[in-house]
Design a protein around this motif. Structure first.
Motif, PDB file in Angstrom:
ATOM      1  N   GLU A  20      14.240  12.201   8.356  1.00 13.22           N
ATOM      2  CA  GLU A  20      13.072  13.044   7.711  1.00 13.22           C
ATOM      3  C   GLU A  20      12.121  13.684   8.963  1.00 13.22           C
ATOM      4  O   GLU A  20      11.540  14.851   8.305  1.00 13.22           O
ATOM      5  N   ALA A  21      12.085  13.080   9.934  1.00 13.44           N
ATOM      6  CA  ALA A  21      11.216  13.876  10.849  1.00 13.44           C
ATOM      7  C   ALA A  21      11.832  15.358  11.272  1.00 13.44           C
ATOM      8  O   ALA A  21      11.013  16.228  11.478  1.00 13.44           O
ATOM      9  N   TYR A  22      13.190  15.355  10.996  1.00 15.21           N
ATOM     10  CA  TYR A  22      13.866  16.639  11.427  1.00 15.21           C
ATOM     11  C   TYR A  22      13.206  17.882  10.518  1.00 15.21           C
ATOM     12  O   TYR A  22      13.532  19.294  10.583  1.00 15.21           O
ATOM     13  N   LEU A  23      12.733  17.713   9.347  1.00 16.39           N
ATOM     14  CA  LEU A  23      12.243  18.565   8.254  1.00 16.39           C
ATOM     15  C   LEU A  23      10.963  19.277   8.786  1.00 16.39           C
ATOM     16  O   LEU A  23      10.584  20.291   8.321  1.00 16.39           O
ATOM     17  N   ALA A  24      10.130  18.687   9.575  1.00 17.41           N
ATOM     18  CA  ALA A  24       8.908  19.198   9.928  1.00 17.41           C
ATOM     19  C   ALA A  24       9.215  20.549  10.766  1.00 17.41           C
ATOM     20  O   ALA A  24       9.909  20.764  11.424  1.00 17.41           O
ATOM     21  N   ARG A  25       8.375  21.682  10.251  1.00 12.86           N
ATOM     22  CA  ARG A  25       8.377  22.862  11.057  1.00 12.86           C
ATOM     23  C   ARG A  25       8.071  22.654  12.304  1.00 12.86           C
ATOM     24  O   ARG A  25       8.783  23.392  13.275  1.00 12.86           O
ATOM     25  N   ASN A  26       7.223  21.831  13.106  1.00 13.78           N
ATOM     26  CA  ASN A  26       7.041  21.734  14.286  1.00 13.78           C
ATOM     27  C   ASN A  26       7.737  20.917  14.902  1.00 13.78           C
ATOM     28  O   ASN A  26       7.462  20.587  16.197  1.00 13.78           O
ATOM     29  N   TYR A  27       8.888  20.323  14.317  1.00 18.87           N
ATOM     30  CA  TYR A  27       9.692  19.316  15.162  1.00 18.87           C
ATOM     31  C   TYR A  27      10.521  19.999  16.542  1.00 18.87           C
ATOM     32  O   TYR A  27      10.913  20.980  16.399  1.00 18.87           O
ATOM     33  N   ASP A  28      10.266  18.988  17.280  1.00 14.93           N
ATOM     34  CA  ASP A  28      10.897  19.737  18.742  1.00 14.93           C
ATOM     35  C   ASP A  28      12.385  19.459  18.784  1.00 14.93           C
ATOM     36  O   ASP A  28      12.913  18.360  18.919  1.00 14.93           O
ATOM     37  N   ASP A  29      13.232  20.525  18.480  1.00 19.81           N
ATOM     38  CA  ASP A  29      14.881  20.560  18.505  1.00 19.81           C
ATOM     39  C   ASP A  29      15.454  21.096  19.746  1.00 19.81           C
ATOM     40  O   ASP A  29      16.455  21.420  19.897  1.00 19.81           O
ATOM     41  N   SER A  30      14.503  21.219  20.670  1.00 19.51           N
ATOM     42  CA  SER A  30      14.933  21.942  21.968  1.00 19.51           C
ATOM     43  C   SER A  30      15.965  21.016  22.672  1.00 19.51           C
ATOM     44  O   SER A  30      16.840  21.727  23.584  1.00 19.51           O
ATOM     45  N   ALA A  31      16.135  19.779  22.481  1.00 17.13           N
ATOM     46  CA  ALA A  31      17.465  18.978  22.843  1.00 17.13           C
ATOM     47  C   ALA A  31      18.656  18.942  22.194  1.00 17.13           C
ATOM     48  O   ALA A  31      19.690  18.572  22.716  1.00 17.13           O
ATOM     49  N   TRP A  32      18.500  19.794  21.159  1.00 10.30           N
ATOM     50  CA  TRP A  32      19.628  19.608  20.258  1.00 10.30           C
ATOM     51  C   TRP A  32      20.667  20.731  20.722  1.00 10.30           C
ATOM     52  O   TRP A  32      20.271  21.654  21.433  1.00 10.30           O
ATOM     53  N   ALA A  85      27.709  18.275   0.786  1.00  6.32           N
ATOM     54  CA  ALA A  85      26.676  18.605   0.067  1.00  6.32           C
ATOM     55  C   ALA A  85      25.432  19.025   0.877  1.00  6.32           C
ATOM     56  O   ALA A  85      25.361  18.666   2.219  1.00  6.32           O
ATOM     57  N   ALA A  86      24.680  20.045   0.365  1.00  4.21           N
ATOM     58  CA  ALA A  86      23.563  20.592   1.055  1.00  4.21           C
ATOM     59  C   ALA A  86      22.424  20.445   0.619  1.00  4.21           C
ATOM     60  O   ALA A  86      22.089  20.759  -0.594  1.00  4.21           O
ATOM     61  N   GLU A  87      21.140  20.092   1.487  1.00  3.54           N
ATOM     62  CA  GLU A  87      19.792  20.252   0.879  1.00  3.54           C
ATOM     63  C   GLU A  87      19.172  21.124   1.851  1.00  3.54           C
ATOM     64  O   GLU A  87      19.173  21.079   3.156  1.00  3.54           O
ATOM     65  N   VAL A  88      18.453  22.158   1.304  1.00  3.36           N
ATOM     66  CA  VAL A  88      17.795  23.023   2.159  1.00  3.36           C
ATOM     67  C   VAL A  88      16.488  23.050   2.159  1.00  3.36           C
ATOM     68  O   VAL A  88      15.566  23.009   0.987  1.00  3.36           O
ATOM     69  N   TYR A  89      15.529  23.182   3.262  1.00  3.19           N
ATOM     70  CA  TYR A  89      14.133  22.976   3.337  1.00  3.19           C
ATOM     71  C   TYR A  89      13.600  24.323   4.125  1.00  3.19           C
ATOM     72  O   TYR A  89      14.329  24.709   4.941  1.00  3.19           O
ATOM     73  N   LEU A  90      12.461  24.578   3.798  1.00  3.45           N
ATOM     74  CA  LEU A  90      11.733  25.657   4.551  1.00  3.45           C
ATOM     75  C   LEU A  90      10.441  25.089   4.869  1.00  3.45           C
ATOM     76  O   LEU A  90       9.571  25.054   3.959  1.00  3.45           O
ATOM     77  N   ASN A  91      10.137  25.355   6.071  1.00  2.70           N
ATOM     78  CA  ASN A  91       9.009  24.484   6.532  1.00  2.70           C
ATOM     79  C   ASN A  91       8.382  23.235   5.946  1.00  2.70           C
ATOM     80  O   ASN A  91       7.215  23.141   5.857  1.00  2.70           O
ATOM     81  N   GLY A  92       9.427  22.481   5.897  1.00  2.00           N
ATOM     82  CA  GLY A  92       9.240  21.080   5.454  1.00  2.00           C
ATOM     83  C   GLY A  92       9.294  20.949   4.012  1.00  2.00           C
ATOM     84  O   GLY A  92       9.302  19.799   3.526  1.00  2.00           O
ATOM     85  N   GLU A  93       9.527  22.181   3.233  1.00  2.00           N
ATOM     86  CA  GLU A  93       9.332  21.896   1.648  1.00  2.00           C
ATOM     87  C   GLU A  93      10.811  22.234   1.414  1.00  2.00           C
ATOM     88  O   GLU A  93      11.717  23.276   1.563  1.00  2.00           O
ATOM     89  N   PHE A  94      11.523  21.228   0.311  1.00  2.00           N
ATOM     90  CA  PHE A  94      12.450  21.427  -0.390  1.00  2.00           C
ATOM     91  C   PHE A  94      12.758  22.740  -1.085  1.00  2.00           C
ATOM     92  O   PHE A  94      11.765  23.039  -1.983  1.00  2.00           O
ATOM     93  N   VAL A  95      13.885  23.493  -0.930  1.00  2.00           N
ATOM     94  CA  VAL A  95      13.872  24.911  -1.627  1.00  2.00           C
ATOM     95  C   VAL A  95      15.030  24.760  -2.612  1.00  2.00           C
ATOM     96  O   VAL A  95      15.473  25.602  -3.097  1.00  2.00           O
ATOM     97  N   PRO A 118       7.197  33.136  12.646  1.00  2.00           N
ATOM     98  CA  PRO A 118       8.423  32.123  12.449  1.00  2.00           C
ATOM     99  C   PRO A 118       8.366  31.126  11.395  1.00  2.00           C
ATOM    100  O   PRO A 118       7.330  30.258  11.041  1.00  2.00           O
ATOM    101  N   ASN A 119       9.377  30.934  10.678  1.00  2.00           N
ATOM    102  CA  ASN A 119       9.561  29.630   9.580  1.00  2.00           C
ATOM    103  C   ASN A 119      11.059  29.154  10.203  1.00  2.00           C
ATOM    104  O   ASN A 119      11.888  29.640  10.658  1.00  2.00           O
ATOM    105  N   VAL A 120      10.916  27.870   9.657  1.00  2.00           N
ATOM    106  CA  VAL A 120      12.188  27.071  10.105  1.00  2.00           C
ATOM    107  C   VAL A 120      12.761  26.629   8.891  1.00  2.00           C
ATOM    108  O   VAL A 120      12.099  25.947   8.059  1.00  2.00           O
ATOM    109  N   ALA A 121      14.091  26.956   8.862  1.00  2.00           N
ATOM    110  CA  ALA A 121      15.109  26.399   7.838  1.00  2.00           C
ATOM    111  C   ALA A 121      15.840  25.288   8.131  1.00  2.00           C
ATOM    112  O   ALA A 121      16.323  25.399   9.446  1.00  2.00           O
ATOM    113  N   VAL A 122      15.948  24.274   7.323  1.00  2.00           N
ATOM    114  CA  VAL A 122      16.471  22.896   7.726  1.00  2.00           C
ATOM    115  C   VAL A 122      17.452  22.821   6.679  1.00  2.00           C
ATOM    116  O   VAL A 122      17.216  22.747   5.664  1.00  2.00           O
TER     117      VAL A 122
END
Length: 750
Positions: A20-32, A85-95, A118-122
């Motif tokens: 669930e932490a991956y959904l956050a807009r400011n999550y640090d994914d630099s190591a991904w 199956a896919a769930e799509v989130y934008l800036n932490g919000e389910f869309v 910048p916005n983050v789509a997850v």
């Protein structure tokens, strides 16, 4: 503003896990890991792997930065395929979310996206075999793999926009033709709008042939609205034919009184396609359908191959195997494959996802939605002639299949429906009785009589949609007798289908070997049912199909033999089957002319080009222990020698030949091409039992897909090379323990 579609294929961040932490807009994914789309959630071995290795939940993150000037637009993320199956989130919000990996879906970001920053789509991707989603719930004879394996785009449109366009043709066989079209529009403003639609139809050179302007009013609200129009009096129109598939372009520009603007473009063709009790008609002319089933599986990356590889499969089916039909077993396939079928004149039977199992009511609702998504995505493709609206080989289910047929006919009244079954006396709710007929076991009958299958007292439109397959699995490196029999089984069934006017045609199982579950196939997670292997390298059965093409296009002379005395049981090469479209051949043993031979029309009266079968006394080519001589075959057309094949008596590998499908790729970090390595003997023939090992190395802006050390399987193997993002030259080298292949150079262009 005009519609803007921005491909989102680069700079995705990927993790083979989810939290669930991956959904956050400011999550640090630099190591991904940074990946491109199409993407497989994990690279799989060629064979012998645990199919659960890709069945996990993963996560993709991407940055979206729309301009402030676009703040008044509607903004969407369009996904062409996410498995499963896919769930799509934008800036932490389910869309939005979607169930099913084979059909497209859209999620709207309007009102949630921040313009000018910048916005983050997850995307949370669940690639497990979930029982609530077709094709799962039972056992299925193929693997689905995982990931965002088809393209993604960011689409921006004005508040009044075009959602879809359906173009239909009428009076196709008349001198004056008509186009009927439906515009599916949305007015997301809170007031009604007066709208103009500017329509242009363009020919193959993109020259306008007719233009029109329509005026109408859209009510307020966000619900989709449909408006229908027609254009008449179209003359000098070329038909979409197999050998000349003329394509036209339908352009529409939408203008509203509020200043909103949108454009939409789609290709289509003028053709009729009708299944009748007396056979299939294309543009009113009888055509016997000859096809193969296609799985979209590739080594190492599963289904995650980009446009060029998808298009190449269509080219192989049409130009190498000389088919006129492909079935998209058992699911809707890449739009790039279908686009290429449109362009080259390859007919398509497209069907919904599934394999034998029917789930509960909720599962069936997903399947019904699959019908809608399939039809509305692909209804403008002239290559598609039949919708498959039944779960492959499933039992009868009256209410469910009444509904799938209703949906398809309501959405697209121009095409017939079929329902692929393998049970006799099945309830016929579709327009065409489509049957998987596995009666042929090498002897006896090749296909059942249709009325024995249907149980009806009359003949109906009837198409054989599978045969052979599991009845006779065959590896490309199998023993010669098995490879020959495999090819002959395809020939016998296609001959029987061609003979019977009550059978519209036959679609063999299948074109290419494919990965499958452990409880199917050879246990190594491969079903060796193809006439080609997973690398798209031919077995002898492929040469049968190739021989059915016109000699004006491709002169074929393929003796079905490795030409050695001790490969077959007892020994020798007799009877010797030659797949050819020549009308006569001469056969030489050493320097001796053994004889002149004609096609076996008595055994294969339905085939346009029957094989030639050489049957002579066993000892005419010598007996065990005597010197084995070289063989030579000369093919004739109209009394003229046009092709020759030679086989040496003492084959030894002389070199490994490397050939790339393409000389150049786009520098987009996505484009791919195949490179085939073939070990050949003194006469240039495949050395079918060579076990060599190649170490691959690549220099330049690109990479090798899959392992860098590969076995030469049955004398041949292939790899795919992926372009980088910089212009330059790729050099691919391959060194074995005995040979070094020629280097392959591929230009990477901007």
């Amino acid at each position: 503003m005009p519609r803007t579609s921005l491909p989102m294929l680069h700079n995705w961040k990927y993790a083979p896990s989810f939290d669930e932490a991956y959904l956050a807009r400011n999550y640090d994914d630099s190591a991904w890991k940074t990946v491109t789309i199409p993407h497989a959630n994990i690279e799989t071995p060629y064979n012998y792997f645990d199919e659960k290795m890709f069945q996990f939940v993963s996560c993709y993150r991407a940055t979206i930065s729309p301009n402030q000037q676009d703040a008044n637009t509607r903004i969407f993320l369009d996904f062409e395929g996410v498995m499963t199956a896919a769930e799509v989130y934008l800036n932490g919000e389910f869309v939005g979310s979607h169930r099913g990996g084979y059909t497209p879906f859209r999620v709207e970001l309007t009102g949630r996206v921040a313009f000018g920053q910048p916005n983050v789509a997850v995307v949370k991707v669940d690639s497990r075999e979930r029982e609530d989603i077709p094709p799962f719930g039972g056992s299925i004879d193929y693997l689905t793999f995982g990931g965002i394996y088809r393209e993604v785009a960011l689409t921006l449109v004005d508040p009044i926009y075009i959602e879809n366009v359906f173009v239909r043709q009428a009076d196709v066989l008349s001198d004056e033709k008509r186009v009927e079209y439906s515009l599916f529009l949305r007015n997301t403003t809170n007031v009604g709008q007066n709208v103009r639609a500017l329509v242009t139809i363009r020919d193959e050179q993109q020259q306008p042939i007719i233009q029109a302007e329509e005026h109408f009013t859209l009510t307020d609200g966000s619900a989709a609205q449909r408006v229908d129009f027609a254009l008449s009096g179209l003359r000098n129109i070329k038909l979409w034919e197999l050998d000349a598939p003329a394509l036209y372009t339908f352009d529409v520009k939408l203008l509203s009184e509020s200043g909103a603007e949108d454009t939409y473009s789609t290709r289509f063709g003028f053709r009729t396609a009708t299944f009748t009790p007396q056979g299939f008609l294309l543009n009113g002319k009888p055509l016997k359908l000859r096809g193969l089933n296609r799985h979209q599986t590739f080594p190492y990356v599963g289904q995650a191959m980009p446009a060029r590889a998808q298009r190449k499969d269509a080219d192989i089916l049409k130009d190498e195997l000389h088919l006129n039909l492909a079935r998209t077993s058992h699911y809707p396939q890449s739009r790039h494959f279908l686009d290429r079928c449109d362009e080259i004149g390859l007919l398509v039977l497209e069907e919904i996802p599934g394999w034998q199992h029917i789930g509960d009511r909720a599962w069936q609702q997903v399947a019904c939605e699959n019908v809608r998504e399939m039809v509305t995505r692909d209804w403008n493709h002239p290559s598609i002639i039949l919708w498959g609206v039944r779960i492959n080989e499933s039992p009868d289910n009256h209410d469910f299949y009444v509904e799938t047929n209703r949906i398809a006919h309501e959405l697209d009244p121009t095409r017939q429906t079929g329902g692929i079954r393998c049970i006799p006396n099945s309830e016929l709710l579709e327009d065409v009785y489509t049957m998987n007929d596995f009666v042929h076991n090498g002897g006896g009958i090749a296909l059942c009589d249709q009325q024995v299958v249907t149980g009806l007292d009359h003949v109906v439109p009837y198409l054989v949609t599978e045969f052979n397959g599991h009845m006779y699995p065959t590896k490309r490196f199998d023993q010669e007798e098995r490879l020959v029999e495999h090819a002959l089984r395809h020939a016998r069934v296609q001959n029987r289908a061609a003979e019977d006017p009550a059978i519209c045609g036959g679609i063999g199982w299948c074109a290419f070997d494919y990965n499958t579950h452990y409880n199917f196939g050879a246990g190594d997670r491969i079903c060796y049912h193809g006439v080609m292997d997973m690398f798209r390298l031919p077995k002898m059965a492929a040469q049968f199909y190739r021989s059915q093409g016109s000699p004006a296009q491709d002169v074929v002379l393929e003796p079905a033999t490795f030409w050695t005395r001790g490969e077959r049981s007892i020994g020798g090469v007799i009877p010797l089957v030659v797949f050819t479209n020549c009308d006569m051949l001469e056969f030489f043993y050493g320097e001796k002319l053994v004889g002149k031979y004609l096609p076996a029309k008595d055994r294969f009266p339905g085939l346009e080009h029957p094989p030639i079968i050489i049957e002579i006394p066993f000892d005419e080519l010598g007996v065990w222990g005597l010197t084995w001589e070289h063989g030579r075959f000369v093919g004739y057309l109209n009394g003229k020698a046009v092709i020759e094949r030679q086989f040496v008596s003492d084959p030894v590998p002389t070199k490994i030949v490397a050939v790339a499908d393409d000389a150049a790729l786009q520098a987009d970090g996505i484009d791919v091409t195949r490179v085939v390595y073939t070990a050949v003997d003194q006469a240039g023939n495949l050395t079918p039992f060579l076990h060599e090992f190649l170490k691959l190395s690549l220099t330049g802006p690109g990479e090798i897909i899959g392992p860098k050390e590969i076995p030469v399987i049955g004398g041949a193997v292939a790899v795919w090379v992926k372009a980088g993002t910089q212009a330059g030259t790729i050099t691919l080298s391959a060194a074995g323990t005995r040979f070094t292949a020629n280097d392959v150079r591929i230009e990477i262009i901007q």
